[in-house]
Design an enzyme around this catalytic site. Sequence first.
Site, PDB file in Angstrom:
ATOM      1  N   THR A 178     -58.706-164.658  10.610  1.00 21.59           N
ATOM      2  CA  THR A 178     -57.956-164.037  11.714  1.00 21.59           C
ATOM      3  C   THR A 178     -58.007-162.526  11.514  1.00 21.59           C
ATOM      4  O   THR A 178     -58.128-162.075  10.380  1.00 21.59           O
ATOM      5  CB  THR A 178     -56.491-164.522  11.634  1.00 21.59           C
ATOM      6  OG1 THR A 178     -56.451-165.861  12.056  1.00 21.59           O
ATOM      7  CG2 THR A 178     -55.547-163.705  12.489  1.00 21.59           C
ATOM      8  N   GLY A 208     -50.176-170.377  17.792  1.00 21.54           N
ATOM      9  CA  GLY A 208     -49.725-169.892  16.484  1.00 21.54           C
ATOM     10  C   GLY A 208     -48.822-168.674  16.608  1.00 21.54           C
ATOM     11  O   GLY A 208     -48.264-168.380  17.663  1.00 21.54           O
ATOM     12  N   ASP A 209     -48.717-167.954  15.508  1.00 22.78           N
ATOM     13  CA  ASP A 209     -47.827-166.787  15.457  1.00 22.78           C
ATOM     14  C   ASP A 209     -48.446-165.536  16.093  1.00 22.78           C
ATOM     15  O   ASP A 209     -47.725-164.618  16.493  1.00 22.78           O
ATOM     16  CB  ASP A 209     -47.497-166.462  13.995  1.00 22.78           C
ATOM     17  CG  ASP A 209     -48.759-166.160  13.187  1.00 22.78           C
ATOM     18  OD1 ASP A 209     -49.739-166.930  13.290  1.00 22.78           O
ATOM     19  OD2 ASP A 209     -48.781-165.141  12.470  1.00 22.78           O
ATOM     20  N   THR A 229     -50.844-163.071   8.710  1.00 24.29           N
ATOM     21  CA  THR A 229     -51.986-163.982   8.814  1.00 24.29           C
ATOM     22  C   THR A 229     -51.753-165.162   7.881  1.00 24.29           C
ATOM     23  O   THR A 229     -51.108-165.018   6.846  1.00 24.29           O
ATOM     24  CB  THR A 229     -53.323-163.267   8.495  1.00 24.29           C
ATOM     25  OG1 THR A 229     -54.356-164.256   8.390  1.00 24.29           O
ATOM     26  CG2 THR A 229     -53.280-162.467   7.198  1.00 24.29           C
TER      27      THR A 229
HETATM   28  N1  ASP Z   1     -51.923-167.066  11.809  1.00 30.85           N
HETATM   29  C1  ASP Z   1     -52.997-167.730  12.497  1.00 30.85           C
HETATM   30  C2  ASP Z   1     -52.440-168.923  13.237  1.00 30.85           C
HETATM   31  O1  ASP Z   1     -51.618-169.617  12.679  1.00 30.85           O
HETATM   32  C3  ASP Z   1     -54.107-168.182  11.607  1.00 30.85           C
HETATM   33  C4  ASP Z   1     -54.586-167.206  10.552  1.00 30.85           C
HETATM   34  O2  ASP Z   1     -54.021-166.137  10.379  1.00 30.85           O
HETATM   35  O3  ASP Z   1     -55.572-167.530   9.868  1.00 30.85           O
HETATM   36  O4  ASP Z   1     -52.862-169.170  14.327  1.00 30.85           O
END
Ligand code: ASP
Length: 315
Positions: A178, A208-209, A229
């Site tokens: 990400t 997601g967040d 992340t």
């Molecule tokens: N935070 C991201 C999600 O949960 C994924 C990531 O950061 O790799 O969608």
Amino acid sequence: MASSTIIVHGGAGEWPELKQATGLSGVRQAATRGFGLLQRGGSALRVVETAVMEMEDNPIFNAGRGSTLNLVGDVEADAGIMDGKTQRGAGVALLRRVKNPIRLARVVMEKTDHALLAGNSAEKLGEAFGLPEASLKTPERVRQWKQARRQLEKADPGDFSRNLKLIRTKGQSLLGDTVGALAIDQNGDLAAADSTGGVSLKLPGRIGDSPILGAGLYADNRIGAATATGVGEIAMRLVVSKSACDAMRALTAQEAASQTIKTVTKLAGKGLGIVTLDRKGRYGVAHNTPHLCWAAFTRSRDSSRKCISNLSERF
Ligand code: ASP
């Protein structure tokens, strides 16, 4: 006066050795481009958008083209942006065909009254604003998806009654890549942006967040900026980016990042990384995943420019 600084990351999780050099060169390139813009008087907002676009266009990262695939093999990308000066921000989610999701997040922030828009209707807004479309699926991600599906099918189905458990038990390799960026410009304005394909093998429709203000990202000129992340469900439950910003009222960026991750480990376990930037242009990095790929560009004390890029191991 605050020093212009940019910090970008290319995701927490596990970075296989084979991908490490390419990941590092990708974040370094994005930070260098962003810092060049800062030096020419570019706003923090434009800088974080540009840096994230650069990484969305680089298929090594799980954002834009090169996004990971959900359980049924589709891309559903999310992105978010926040302006620390106006405290406005917005996210977009479940995108399949917008070439640069971060640009659409900025459109939602600046041209609508909303803070989160998802799916086909969000994509129509992008079309109305003339944002380019592209297929976000790459052959490499399809290959990885097939391999992950095979592993999933071989495993005990009892392990997978809950998706988060799957992510945790099947390891950090389902996370990662990400992208996110934080910047402070010559006026002392701060901004944050991020973009992701989400966690691989997520259930279709999962958001997601990354597009959620306070969870995946936050920026407030009065305190600082942060972007997270890793397992988005943890970032949402603990509102980690806002918490890290609040911590910067009393702590430096690095102290706030470390404290946030310590709290995450205690309350929710492993699976998260965060980068922070305070009002003085100092940055922080912390994670409890095996790796976090990041780069920062700032002025050093002797006022020469300095780019530090790193693939940090867990600490
Ligand atoms: N935070 C991201 C999600 O949960 C994924 C990531 O950061 O790799 O969608």
